[in-house]
Design a protein around this motif. Sequence first.
Motif, PDB file in Angstrom:
ATOM      1  N   LEU A   1       0.892  -1.191   0.050  1.00 43.74           N
ATOM      2  CA  LEU A   1      -0.053  -0.030  -0.014  1.00 43.74           C
ATOM      3  C   LEU A   1       0.910   1.200  -0.037  1.00 43.74           C
ATOM      4  O   LEU A   1       0.737   2.163  -0.870  1.00 43.74           O
ATOM      5  N   ILE A   2       1.906   1.185   0.784  1.00 47.02           N
ATOM      6  CA  ILE A   2       2.803   2.454   1.093  1.00 47.02           C
ATOM      7  C   ILE A   2       3.440   2.721  -0.396  1.00 47.02           C
ATOM      8  O   ILE A   2       3.657   3.839  -0.721  1.00 47.02           O
ATOM      9  N   SER A   3       4.164   1.704  -0.716  1.00 51.67           N
ATOM     10  CA  SER A   3       5.065   1.546  -1.991  1.00 51.67           C
ATOM     11  C   SER A   3       4.077   2.095  -3.163  1.00 51.67           C
ATOM     12  O   SER A   3       4.622   3.175  -3.855  1.00 51.67           O
ATOM     13  N   THR A   4       2.888   1.631  -3.171  1.00 57.67           N
ATOM     14  CA  THR A   4       2.095   2.039  -4.327  1.00 57.67           C
ATOM     15  C   THR A   4       1.548   3.441  -4.329  1.00 57.67           C
ATOM     16  O   THR A   4       1.791   4.190  -5.140  1.00 57.67           O
ATOM     17  N   LEU A   5       1.168   3.980  -2.878  1.00 57.38           N
ATOM     18  CA  LEU A   5       0.734   5.360  -2.851  1.00 57.38           C
ATOM     19  C   LEU A   5       1.906   6.353  -3.006  1.00 57.38           C
ATOM     20  O   LEU A   5       1.876   7.616  -3.497  1.00 57.38           O
ATOM     21  N   LEU A   6       3.132   5.981  -2.749  1.00 53.30           N
ATOM     22  CA  LEU A   6       4.233   6.556  -3.015  1.00 53.30           C
ATOM     23  C   LEU A   6       4.592   6.657  -4.537  1.00 53.30           C
ATOM     24  O   LEU A   6       4.902   7.614  -5.055  1.00 53.30           O
TER      25      LEU A   6
ATOM     26  N   ILE B   1       2.789   5.979  -7.477  1.00 56.06           N
ATOM     27  CA  ILE B   1       2.071   6.516  -8.336  1.00 56.06           C
ATOM     28  C   ILE B   1       2.218   7.964  -8.748  1.00 56.06           C
ATOM     29  O   ILE B   1       2.654   8.226  -9.928  1.00 56.06           O
ATOM     30  N   PRO B   2       2.220   8.977  -7.674  1.00 52.07           N
ATOM     31  CA  PRO B   2       2.668  10.246  -7.908  1.00 52.07           C
ATOM     32  C   PRO B   2       3.996  10.565  -8.552  1.00 52.07           C
ATOM     33  O   PRO B   2       4.234  11.265  -9.132  1.00 52.07           O
TER      34      PRO B   2
ATOM     35  N   ALA C   1       8.893   0.605  -3.943  1.00 47.89           N
ATOM     36  CA  ALA C   1       8.523   1.872  -4.608  1.00 47.89           C
ATOM     37  C   ALA C   1       9.204   2.220  -5.852  1.00 47.89           C
ATOM     38  O   ALA C   1       8.378   2.757  -7.122  1.00 47.89           O
TER      39      ALA C   1
ATOM     40  N   TRP D   1      -5.830  12.007 -15.554  1.00 48.66           N
ATOM     41  CA  TRP D   1      -5.612  10.966 -14.757  1.00 48.66           C
ATOM     42  C   TRP D   1      -6.536   9.931 -15.378  1.00 48.66           C
ATOM     43  O   TRP D   1      -6.563   8.925 -15.755  1.00 48.66           O
TER      44      TRP D   1
ATOM     45  N   TRP E   1      -4.626   7.095 -15.759  1.00 45.85           N
ATOM     46  CA  TRP E   1      -5.355   5.708 -15.164  1.00 45.85           C
ATOM     47  C   TRP E   1      -5.605   4.454 -16.137  1.00 45.85           C
ATOM     48  O   TRP E   1      -5.163   3.282 -16.000  1.00 45.85           O
TER      49      TRP E   1
END
Lengths: 208, 559
Positions: free
Chosen positions: B77-82, B84-85, B161, B194, B199
Amino acid sequence: MLDVSGLGFHYPTSPDQHGPKWQFDFTLAPGECLAIHGVSGSGKSTLLNLLAGFLQASGGSIRWRQQELTPLPPWERPITSVFQEHNLFEHLNVADNIGLGLHPGLKLSSTQKMKIAAALERVGLAGMGKRRPAQLSGGQRQRVALLRALLRGQPLLLLDEPLTGLDPDARHILHGLLLEQKRDGVAMILASHDAEDRQVLADKVWSL
Amino acid sequence: MQNPLSFCNAHRAPLSHPGWQLAPGLLIALAIITLTATGVGALMWQAPALNPAELWHSRYLRNVVSFTVWQALLSVLISTLLAIPVARALARQPRFPGRGLLLRLMELSLVMPTIVVVSGLVNVYGRQGWLTGVVSDVIPALTWNLYGLNGIVLAHVFFNAPLIARILLQALEAIPQSQKRLASQMGLRGFMLWRVLDWPAMKPVLPGLLALVFTLCFTSFAIVMTLGGGPGATTLEVAIYQALRFEFDFGHAALLALVQLSICGGLWWLVMRLGEPTKVLSERRFSQPPPRRDNRGRARFCDAALILVFAVFLLLPLLAIVARGYPGLATLPMLDPQTPLFQATVKSLAIAVPAGLLAVVATMAIVAAGQFPKAKMVTHSAGYLPLIVPPLVLGTGLFLLFRPSLGAAGQGMLLVALINAMMALPFILQLVRGPLASLDQPSRQQADQLGILGWYRWRWLHWPRLKRPLALALAYGVGLSLGDFGVIALFGSPGAPTLPVLLYQQLGSYQLVAAAATGLWLILLLLMIFSLAHVLTRAARFRPFARPKNVSVMDIRHA
């Protein structure tokens, strides 16, 4: 003589075999050109793909000089195809693209190389042997594709919209090349929407 | 044999019989499946009767399973949230100084030796770390402990990430130019960009990518060994290691291995049902993107800030490794064959180079066989199996099986190289499959008609597309094996360690300067291998299949 009789095909994905089905019957003599036209999905490309061996027929026969072609793979049929696009391998230069038609491992003799150079010069592409396809215009690319097909020397030529989108000068050059092949006895099947192409090249026209 | 009816008395291409394309890959795939099944089977055979009830009766086992799942989910979760941006920012900013280096660094994250990076993370985020010191000066009340869940997730984010961001960036860069131009012309920005462009490009990549990252975190070993430990922060992989190495409890290990296999296998089965996973690694592609409304002014500043923070996050531990390792490395007699570092380097390369070569050859054969629809199921399973089978379980099973004949250390090392090659397979497979499949339908038809089959097809159509990915794949294979601290931990002899084992030994005996030097040397070795792969495939002279220099078409023309 090319003799196609009862050549059938249906796409295996058609549910319950209710999808489109085709059956083709015709003959074509050496040096003749048969032009086929029709709306999209009428079976023009299907016919060419069946003849070339890219699609497996569900029945019927294709005979060339009394010999059956249907069991043969594409590389053993006396046929060369030229498509509307994607005829050339983008990572190879023009000379290599043509050379592949003479030897699939590009083991070319000096005579063959000279033949390629002379052919390029004849169609106005002198000095472009080292260029990549991406560096050529649409007309030049089709000339290269056609040169490969002609140098391959097969007696049957399948042309799937090969002149679509080309400028008048390029069309004129390609018409000349194809007419010359006809005179040399090459039989051709031309799928084309263009009335001018049919008028210049075709001996008989078939509407699908 | 030439068909007697054939009209084209064509030059028969060598190796053009379909068997040449199918048989080697199919045999290798079957060997991998058999080897894996045999390894796991041997472990179970040696184990006393499995007791699945242990899973819900033993509080320890329940904790291990739930912690393993929880840390993997949190890491993903944290890796993906970091990521993507970061990927979107990098896609919006196609040109800035150091962008290429940053991308190279992101690609290398997959093969960074875990134990070295962990030592770098400790130097930055540990109790006495650079950043911890600065932050605790500013916020004295902050309590931060790197060991446990915090450290495990931080290390997983550090490794994963960049991988996610790199692959998402690749997906964003692959958006057709025409669509980008249309979006630019219509002035799309923010949420609409997006929704319309980003997306849809990322969506097909995400299931396979997230499953990969989840599996990597779920089966993480070295990170949990060094930053976790204790009943509160142990994963299945570490619990298997403990059961095998310290408790000699094969039944326990087999049970845990089965749990791991079921969870990861189930996940990959689901992903496969969604469609073939999109390739996770590929050659870099450069394009000239059209101007976007959202990459100028304040948005540009935000992108720059985000990219800078991300680059610092990646670079700080590496800088720490360099800063701590350089003094030790500079004073070390590098070319003295008597030094432990020299001997460990030789041993590491003696395992890693054959492992890398084996992985590349096996991958090529498997991908070639996978072109046949009937063989696809077998080759796919063989390709992904090493990802979900714990290498320790595989290694132990095979060790038990071959134990009577596995006398010499050389044979043990052969087993390590073999398992390392298998473990590298899923990654290398992704790297090679894309370019090999990039020959489109019309080109394949043309090639068929022209008789470009067998060796000729490989030489003229596949090799030009594959030579760079293959060199990179070899570097990945060698790099992954070079940094291995899993299988070697089980089979390695303390008297003749590889580089990661030497580093672990030095850390254990508080030779911190030597350990830092070993860590830096390992990173430098990796960089050298990747640079070599890069240089070799860039150099014009690197043409092993080049035709002999003879007169060309153009030479004749000009003559």
